[in-house]
Design a protein around this motif. Structure first.
Motif, PDB file in Angstrom:
ATOM      1  N   PHE A  52       1.102  -1.011  -0.279  1.00 49.20           N
ATOM      2  CA  PHE A  52      -0.021   0.012   0.178  1.00 49.20           C
ATOM      3  C   PHE A  52       0.537   1.056  -0.294  1.00 49.20           C
ATOM      4  O   PHE A  52       1.547   0.899   1.153  1.00 49.20           O
ATOM      5  CB  PHE A  52      -0.935  -0.342   1.145  1.00 49.20           C
ATOM      6  N   PRO A  53       0.824   1.875  -1.242  1.00 51.38           N
ATOM      7  CA  PRO A  53       1.627   3.662  -1.547  1.00 51.38           C
ATOM      8  C   PRO A  53       1.860   3.851  -0.224  1.00 51.38           C
ATOM      9  O   PRO A  53       2.457   4.365  -0.150  1.00 51.38           O
ATOM     10  CB  PRO A  53       1.297   3.723  -2.691  1.00 51.38           C
ATOM     11  N   ASN A  54       0.474   4.224   0.880  1.00 49.73           N
ATOM     12  CA  ASN A  54       0.103   5.654   1.282  1.00 49.73           C
ATOM     13  C   ASN A  54       0.627   5.002   2.866  1.00 49.73           C
ATOM     14  O   ASN A  54      -0.175   5.890   3.820  1.00 49.73           O
ATOM     15  CB  ASN A  54      -1.147   6.066   1.374  1.00 49.73           C
ATOM     16  N   LYS A  55       0.944   3.198   2.887  1.00 47.65           N
ATOM     17  CA  LYS A  55       1.507   2.866   4.366  1.00 47.65           C
ATOM     18  C   LYS A  55       2.932   3.312   4.844  1.00 47.65           C
ATOM     19  O   LYS A  55       3.550   2.107   3.396  1.00 47.65           O
ATOM     20  CB  LYS A  55       0.631   2.006   4.569  1.00 47.65           C
ATOM     21  N   THR A  56       3.939   3.040   5.430  1.00 43.93           N
ATOM     22  CA  THR A  56       4.812   2.821   5.707  1.00 43.93           C
ATOM     23  C   THR A  56       4.800   1.504   6.338  1.00 43.93           C
ATOM     24  O   THR A  56       3.713   0.500   5.581  1.00 43.93           O
ATOM     25  CB  THR A  56       5.835   3.763   7.557  1.00 43.93           C
ATOM     26  N   VAL A  57       6.639   1.008   5.871  1.00 40.07           N
ATOM     27  CA  VAL A  57       6.613  -0.469   6.172  1.00 40.07           C
ATOM     28  C   VAL A  57       5.798  -0.783   7.010  1.00 40.07           C
ATOM     29  O   VAL A  57       5.106  -1.874   7.104  1.00 40.07           O
ATOM     30  CB  VAL A  57       8.504  -0.656   6.154  1.00 40.07           C
ATOM     31  N   LEU A  58       6.494  -0.231   8.017  1.00 34.84           N
ATOM     32  CA  LEU A  58       5.422  -0.964   9.402  1.00 34.84           C
ATOM     33  C   LEU A  58       3.739  -1.232   9.248  1.00 34.84           C
ATOM     34  O   LEU A  58       3.197  -2.265   9.274  1.00 34.84           O
ATOM     35  CB  LEU A  58       6.396   0.031  10.617  1.00 34.84           C
ATOM     36  N   GLY A  59       3.488   0.260   8.410  1.00 30.87           N
ATOM     37  CA  GLY A  59       1.871  -0.054   8.851  1.00 30.87           C
ATOM     38  C   GLY A  59       1.707  -0.879   7.604  1.00 30.87           C
ATOM     39  O   GLY A  59       0.503  -1.848   7.741  1.00 30.87           O
ATOM     40  N   ASN A  60       2.629  -1.353   6.335  1.00 28.51           N
ATOM     41  CA  ASN A  60       1.731  -2.440   5.519  1.00 28.51           C
ATOM     42  C   ASN A  60       1.798  -4.189   6.146  1.00 28.51           C
ATOM     43  O   ASN A  60       1.206  -4.733   5.850  1.00 28.51           O
ATOM     44  CB  ASN A  60       2.768  -2.997   4.611  1.00 28.51           C
ATOM     45  N   ILE A  61       2.731  -4.111   7.203  1.00 28.84           N
ATOM     46  CA  ILE A  61       3.273  -5.546   7.561  1.00 28.84           C
ATOM     47  C   ILE A  61       1.981  -5.837   8.493  1.00 28.84           C
ATOM     48  O   ILE A  61       1.321  -7.164   9.086  1.00 28.84           O
ATOM     49  CB  ILE A  61       4.491  -5.680   8.321  1.00 28.84           C
ATOM     50  N   MET A  62       1.523  -4.536   9.561  1.00 28.21           N
ATOM     51  CA  MET A  62       0.761  -4.592  10.874  1.00 28.21           C
ATOM     52  C   MET A  62      -0.751  -4.677  10.287  1.00 28.21           C
ATOM     53  O   MET A  62      -1.709  -4.555  11.206  1.00 28.21           O
ATOM     54  CB  MET A  62       1.524  -3.241  11.198  1.00 28.21           C
ATOM     55  N   MET A  63      -1.078  -4.123   9.533  1.00 25.62           N
ATOM     56  CA  MET A  63      -2.158  -4.151   8.621  1.00 25.62           C
ATOM     57  C   MET A  63      -3.304  -5.586   9.007  1.00 25.62           C
ATOM     58  O   MET A  63      -4.068  -5.216   9.244  1.00 25.62           O
ATOM     59  CB  MET A  63      -2.207  -3.372   6.660  1.00 25.62           C
ATOM     60  N   ALA A  64      -2.709  -6.506   8.356  1.00 29.35           N
ATOM     61  CA  ALA A  64      -4.061  -7.611   8.234  1.00 29.35           C
ATOM     62  C   ALA A  64      -3.826  -8.203   9.641  1.00 29.35           C
ATOM     63  O   ALA A  64      -5.365  -8.040  10.413  1.00 29.35           O
ATOM     64  CB  ALA A  64      -3.355  -8.774   6.938  1.00 29.35           C
ATOM     65  N   PRO A  65      -2.429  -8.178  10.225  1.00 27.55           N
ATOM     66  CA  PRO A  65      -3.073  -9.050  11.807  1.00 27.55           C
ATOM     67  C   PRO A  65      -4.344  -7.981  12.176  1.00 27.55           C
ATOM     68  O   PRO A  65      -4.492  -8.313  13.911  1.00 27.55           O
ATOM     69  CB  PRO A  65      -1.722  -9.062  12.315  1.00 27.55           C
ATOM     70  N   VAL A  66      -4.262  -6.817  12.745  1.00 32.31           N
ATOM     71  CA  VAL A  66      -4.595  -5.663  13.748  1.00 32.31           C
ATOM     72  C   VAL A  66      -5.993  -5.502  13.154  1.00 32.31           C
ATOM     73  O   VAL A  66      -6.110  -6.125  13.032  1.00 32.31           O
ATOM     74  CB  VAL A  66      -4.076  -4.349  13.534  1.00 32.31           C
ATOM     75  N   LEU A  67      -6.034  -5.198  11.348  1.00 36.36           N
ATOM     76  CA  LEU A  67      -7.270  -5.244  11.046  1.00 36.36           C
ATOM     77  C   LEU A  67      -8.615  -6.464  11.236  1.00 36.36           C
ATOM     78  O   LEU A  67      -9.335  -6.249  11.067  1.00 36.36           O
ATOM     79  CB  LEU A  67      -7.285  -4.249  10.024  1.00 36.36           C
ATOM     80  N   VAL A  68      -7.775  -7.638  10.754  1.00 31.38           N
ATOM     81  CA  VAL A  68      -8.171  -8.275  10.173  1.00 31.38           C
ATOM     82  C   VAL A  68      -8.505  -9.560  11.129  1.00 31.38           C
ATOM     83  O   VAL A  68      -9.381 -10.157  12.031  1.00 31.38           O
ATOM     84  CB  VAL A  68      -8.109  -9.760   8.818  1.00 31.38           C
ATOM     85  N   LEU A  69      -7.235  -9.860  11.882  1.00 28.72           N
ATOM     86  CA  LEU A  69      -7.786 -10.538  13.422  1.00 28.72           C
ATOM     87  C   LEU A  69      -7.322 -10.200  14.374  1.00 28.72           C
ATOM     88  O   LEU A  69      -7.649 -10.834  15.759  1.00 28.72           O
ATOM     89  CB  LEU A  69      -6.259 -11.681  12.867  1.00 28.72           C
ATOM     90  N   GLY A  70      -7.700  -8.225  14.323  1.00 32.88           N
ATOM     91  CA  GLY A  70      -7.849  -7.732  15.401  1.00 32.88           C
ATOM     92  C   GLY A  70      -6.726  -8.129  16.352  1.00 32.88           C
ATOM     93  O   GLY A  70      -7.438  -7.957  18.136  1.00 32.88           O
ATOM     94  N   ARG A  71      -5.482  -8.666  16.157  1.00 34.95           N
ATOM     95  CA  ARG A  71      -4.299  -9.018  17.471  1.00 34.95           C
ATOM     96  C   ARG A  71      -4.208  -7.674  17.933  1.00 34.95           C
ATOM     97  O   ARG A  71      -4.676  -6.574  17.256  1.00 34.95           O
ATOM     98  CB  ARG A  71      -3.372  -9.414  16.371  1.00 34.95           C
ATOM     99  N   ASP A  72      -3.774  -7.449  18.983  1.00 32.05           N
ATOM    100  CA  ASP A  72      -3.015  -6.297  19.686  1.00 32.05           C
ATOM    101  C   ASP A  72      -1.410  -5.656  19.195  1.00 32.05           C
ATOM    102  O   ASP A  72      -0.547  -6.567  18.963  1.00 32.05           O
ATOM    103  CB  ASP A  72      -2.342  -6.977  21.475  1.00 32.05           C
ATOM    104  N   LYS A  73      -1.113  -4.734  19.214  1.00 36.62           N
ATOM    105  CA  LYS A  73      -0.762  -3.734  18.628  1.00 36.62           C
ATOM    106  C   LYS A  73       0.058  -4.072  18.731  1.00 36.62           C
ATOM    107  O   LYS A  73       1.477  -3.684  17.558  1.00 36.62           O
ATOM    108  CB  LYS A  73      -1.791  -2.254  18.121  1.00 36.62           C
ATOM    109  N   ALA A  74       0.634  -3.395  20.322  1.00 34.60           N
ATOM    110  CA  ALA A  74       1.783  -3.348  20.440  1.00 34.60           C
ATOM    111  C   ALA A  74       2.438  -4.631  20.069  1.00 34.60           C
ATOM    112  O   ALA A  74       3.624  -5.024  19.799  1.00 34.60           O
ATOM    113  CB  ALA A  74       2.581  -3.549  21.886  1.00 34.60           C
ATOM    114  N   GLU A  75       1.991  -5.723  20.608  1.00 36.68           N
ATOM    115  CA  GLU A  75       2.428  -6.984  20.183  1.00 36.68           C
ATOM    116  C   GLU A  75       2.613  -7.456  18.709  1.00 36.68           C
ATOM    117  O   GLU A  75       4.269  -7.745  18.418  1.00 36.68           O
ATOM    118  CB  GLU A  75       1.409  -7.839  20.382  1.00 36.68           C
ATOM    119  N   VAL A  76       1.868  -7.031  17.829  1.00 37.99           N
ATOM    120  CA  VAL A  76       2.235  -7.197  16.172  1.00 37.99           C
ATOM    121  C   VAL A  76       3.568  -6.542  15.771  1.00 37.99           C
ATOM    122  O   VAL A  76       4.198  -7.090  15.016  1.00 37.99           O
ATOM    123  CB  VAL A  76       0.973  -6.445  15.226  1.00 37.99           C
ATOM    124  N   GLU A  77       3.568  -4.965  16.166  1.00 35.59           N
ATOM    125  CA  GLU A  77       4.129  -4.141  16.005  1.00 35.59           C
ATOM    126  C   GLU A  77       5.781  -5.310  16.616  1.00 35.59           C
ATOM    127  O   GLU A  77       6.841  -4.767  15.769  1.00 35.59           O
ATOM    128  CB  GLU A  77       4.388  -2.921  17.187  1.00 35.59           C
TER     129      GLU A  77
END
Ligand code: ADP
Ligand code: ADP
Length: 240
Positions: A102-127
């Motif tokens: 996704f061009p409008n997300k940083t590297v970290l934003g790209n990697i974190m998107m699905a686990p946080v949004l689709v699976l609802g995993r804890d953000k800090a842990e995903v990071e």
């Protein structure tokens, strides 16, 4: 049960007069690497997309660890995607030839998107996990970069992290080095070799024959939508 089983898979595109995949059956045991080869147009991409749930299938079924996750439905040609739930989709990862970050997300934003949004995993842990994955592919220092600031090889390694963070039972690769400058191919292939050593189950479509020989546990030759040959001795397959 095998990590991935494909049984009698049949696939036809809407408006086409014949099947692109016809009675395709194979298994990939857990931790093994299957390389799929075949001429252009033989159905390799379609096979991976069908396994990933990006294409509806008209016959046969697909199972993960013995659990059927998709059954072919006759007449489903016009459906945009398979009917698979998004939760089931996350159990199979796929990396494409054209890095689709996704061009409008940083590297970290790209990697974190699905686990946080689709699976609802804890953000800090995903990071934390995302940063571990970035270290593994040699890109920890680029976590805040934007996709356009990265080389093609770096983007593909980020795309691999984005798939890995979902802990896919099977990871699919469709010609992921085909659009890269030659000097970037090695760094991506090295990451894939590392995954294979770590026991990741994978199905790989590639034209890099030396790489295929090195990474494959089994090679499968597709022609005109059918399996023509299977060989568990890649050395022999690629030198015959
Ligand atoms: P490969 O990856 O081996 O080159 P593909 O799976 O891309 O093969 O294509 C297999 C066949 O299906 C080709 O004849 C191709 O033109 C056709 N095909 C691929 N995608 C579509 C589509 N979306 N609609 C119709 N036909 C398609
Ligand atoms: P690949 O061989 O990697 O599939 P292609 O250039 O054949 O690459 O296909 C690129 C895209 O065009 C894919 O999304 C594929 O599904 C689509 N496509 C390929 N052939 C056809 C076709 N005959 N009709 C419609 N879409 C097609």
């Amino acid at each position: 049960a095998a990590a991935l089983s494909v049984r009698h898979l049949a696939k036809q595109y809407a408006n086409a007069n014949k099947r692109v995949l016809d009675d395709v059956s194979f298994e990939v045991p857990k931790g093994r690497v299957l390389v799929v080869v075949g001429p252009s147009g033989s159905g390799k991409s379609t096979l991976l997309r069908a396994i990933a749930g990006l294409e509806p299938i008209q016959g046969g079924d697909i199972a993960l660890g013995g659990e059927v996750i998709e059954t072919g439905r006759p007449g489903s040609e016009k459906a945009g995607r398979s009917a698979r739930s998004s939760e089931l989709r996350t159990r199979i990862g796929m990396v494409f030839q054209s890095y689709d970050l996704f061009p409008n997300k940083t590297v970290l934003g790209n990697i974190m998107m699905a686990p946080v949004l689709v699976l609802g995993r804890d953000k800090a842990e995903v990071e934390r996990e995302a940063i571990e994955l970035l270290k593994r592919v040699g890109l920890a220092d680029r976590k805040d970069a934007w996709p356009h600031e990265l080389s093609g090889g770096q983007r593909q390694r980020i795309a691999i992290c984005r798939a890995l963070i979902l802990h896919p039972e099977v990871l699919l690769f469709d010609e992921i080095t085909a659009a890269l400058d030659p000097e970037m191919v090695r760094e991506v292939l090295d990451v894939m070799i590392g995954l294979a050593r770590a026991g990741q189950t994978m199905v790989i479509v590639t034209h890099e024959m030396r790489f295929a020989r090195a990474i494959a546990d089994e090679v499968m030759l597709l022609e005109d939508g059918r399996i023509i040959e299977r060989c568990d001795d890649p050395e022999r397959f690629f030198t015959q």
